[in-house]
Design an enzyme around this catalytic site. Structure first.
Site, PDB file in Angstrom:
ATOM      1  CG  ASN A   1      -1.699   1.234   1.434  1.00  0.00           C
ATOM      2  OD1 ASN A   1      -1.804   2.059   0.523  1.00  0.00           O
ATOM      3  ND2 ASN A   1      -2.278   1.402   2.617  1.00  0.00           N
ATOM      4  CD1 TRP A   2       3.344   1.030  -3.047  1.00  0.00           C
ATOM      5  CD2 TRP A   2       3.300   2.296  -4.906  1.00  0.00           C
ATOM      6  NE1 TRP A   2       3.978   0.329  -4.039  1.00  0.00           N
ATOM      7  CE2 TRP A   2       3.970   1.084  -5.197  1.00  0.00           C
ATOM      8  CE3 TRP A   2       3.153   3.241  -5.920  1.00  0.00           C
ATOM      9  CZ2 TRP A   2       4.480   0.801  -6.462  1.00  0.00           C
ATOM     10  CZ3 TRP A   2       3.660   2.967  -7.176  1.00  0.00           C
ATOM     11  CH2 TRP A   2       4.322   1.762  -7.445  1.00  0.00           C
ATOM     12  CE  LYS A   3      -0.194   3.408   4.713  1.00  0.00           C
ATOM     13  NZ  LYS A   3      -0.064   3.555   6.165  1.00  0.00           N
TER      14      LYS A   3
ATOM     15  CG  HIS B   1      -5.745   2.033   5.247  1.00  0.00           C
ATOM     16  ND1 HIS B   1      -5.338   2.995   6.148  1.00  0.00           N
ATOM     17  CD2 HIS B   1      -4.708   1.170   5.130  1.00  0.00           C
ATOM     18  CE1 HIS B   1      -4.096   2.716   6.543  1.00  0.00           C
ATOM     19  NE2 HIS B   1      -3.699   1.618   5.939  1.00  0.00           N
TER      20      HIS B   1
ATOM     21  CD  GLU C   1      -2.919   5.693   6.688  1.00  0.00           C
ATOM     22  OE1 GLU C   1      -2.919   5.710   5.447  1.00  0.00           O
ATOM     23  OE2 GLU C   1      -1.967   5.242   7.361  1.00  0.00           O
TER      24      GLU C   1
ATOM     25  CD  GLU D   1      -3.421  -2.441   7.388  1.00  0.00           C
ATOM     26  OE1 GLU D   1      -2.274  -2.646   6.978  1.00  0.00           O
ATOM     27  OE2 GLU D   1      -4.049  -1.397   7.136  1.00  0.00           O
TER      28      GLU D   1
ATOM     29  N   GLY E   1       2.487   2.213  10.843  1.00  0.00           N
ATOM     30  CA  GLY E   1       3.478   3.284  10.762  1.00  0.00           C
ATOM     31  C   GLY E   1       4.172   3.593  12.072  1.00  0.00           C
TER      32      GLY E   1
ATOM     33  CB  SER F   1       5.196  -1.902  12.144  1.00  0.00           C
ATOM     34  OG  SER F   1       4.788  -0.570  12.415  1.00  0.00           O
TER      35      SER F   1
ATOM     36  N   GLY G   1       2.886  -1.038   4.360  1.00  0.00           N
ATOM     37  CA  GLY G   1       2.898   0.385   4.002  1.00  0.00           C
ATOM     38  C   GLY G   1       4.317   0.855   3.748  1.00  0.00           C
ATOM     39  N   GLY G   2       4.942   1.434   4.757  1.00  0.00           N
ATOM     40  CA  GLY G   2       6.271   2.038   4.624  1.00  0.00           C
ATOM     41  C   GLY G   2       7.296   1.158   3.926  1.00  0.00           C
TER      42      GLY G   2
HETATM   43  P1  PGA Z   1       2.914   0.281   7.707  1.00  0.00           P
HETATM   44  O1  PGA Z   1       1.444   0.540   7.096  1.00  0.00           O
HETATM   45  O2  PGA Z   1       3.426  -0.992   7.094  1.00  0.00           O
HETATM   46  O3  PGA Z   1       3.714   1.496   7.296  1.00  0.00           O
HETATM   47  O4  PGA Z   1       2.757   0.161   9.188  1.00  0.00           O
HETATM   48  C1  PGA Z   1       0.558  -0.514   6.895  1.00  0.00           C
HETATM   49  C2  PGA Z   1      -0.726   0.000   6.281  1.00  0.00           C
HETATM   50  O5  PGA Z   1      -1.151   1.110   6.598  1.00  0.00           O
HETATM   51  O6  PGA Z   1      -1.346  -0.701   5.453  1.00  0.00           O
END
Ligand code: PGA
Length: 262
Positions: A12-14, A104, A106, A174, A180, A220, A241-242
């Protein structure tokens, strides 16, 4: 009946990488994995770029026969019409987007997406042949008050309400506190909740659906912890994500079977 679920490693590149950076990134990731003899047979790798990158990435994947799946990060619950800024599932399916992330944390948090909106978007994705990656997870406060599984289980129940038993879906657990933060859940915590989510799928969509549906862990995830998650019986992959924005790191995550002896 023994059903094997192909692990899914989803990036997930966001809101990162413009379309030129996206093309360069996918090319580099492909070369890195090709050098490591990754064929995409035992592990499915999917990237979820921003909407503006999807066409470019899809063209590259098609032209170079890159064994990656493609997904979007959101979808409208409507098919078309006066919904400024929204993207229809019809458009995603025409771009050969196989997946779409829905709910998600967010989006739930910053865009006030309720469980009902998540359910409507899930139906829209299925209607257009795009597999929804339904995200659920508890905040730190939820964890303290109700334990780990209560909130994700309740969120999933609403998302699955009224779905066809044959619906092709992916579920991603999640924990919001792990996203993050650098503080991942323990593999045992992830297993407990993923197992509870699979039980919800069994109850609402039947045993076959529970046996074939992939339940991912996200929060993470890195190349150094992926193996431990993947050893858990109810964790079928990761939403990353990251670490999905770093070529070598994401390639190492996708190659977890070769470096950990799972
Ligand atoms: P993260 O994000 O791997 O940076 O913790 C995961 C996500 O939001 O899908």
């Amino acid at each position: 009946m023994v059903v094997t679920r192909t692990p899914l490693i989803a990036g997930n590149w966001k809101m990162n990488l413009d379309h030129l950076q996206a093309v360069a990134f996918v090319q580099k990731l492909h070369w890195t994995l090709k050098d490591a003899k990754f064929e995409g047979n035992d592990v499915e790798l999917a990237v979820f770029p921003p909407f503006t990158d999807i066409r470019s990435v899809q063209t590259l994947i098609d032209a170079d026969k890159i064994p990656f799946s493609l997904g979007a990060q959101d979808i409208s619950s409507h098919d078309s019409g006066a919904y400024t800024g929204e993207i229809s599932g019809l458009f995603l399916s025409k771009l050969k987007c196989g997946y779409v992330i829905i709910g998600h944390s967010e989006r739930r948090d910053y865009h006030n997406e309720s469980d009902e909106i998540v359910a409507a978007k899930t139906k829209a994705a299925i209607k257009h042949g795009v597999v929804p990656v339904i995200c659920v997870g508890e905040t730190a406060e939820d964890l303290e008050k109700h334990g780990a599984s209560a909130v994700p289980v309740a969120q999933l129940r609403v998302a699955l309400e009224g779905l066809d038993k044959a619906a092709d879906i992916v579920v991603a657990y999640e924990p919001v506190w792990a996203i993050g933060s650098g503080q991942a859940a323990t593999p045992a915590q992830a297993q407990d909740v993923c197992k509870a989510l699979r039980a919800v799928i069994a109850e609402m969509l039947g045993d076959d659906a529970a046996a074939r549906t992939r339940v991912l862990y996200g929060g993470s995830v890195k190349s150094t912890n992926i193996a431990a998650f993947m050893r858990e019986p109810d964790v079928d992959g990761a939403l990353v994500g990251g670490a999905s924005l770093i070529v070598d790191e994401f390639a190492a995550i996708a190659r977890f079977p070769s470096h950990v002896g799972v």
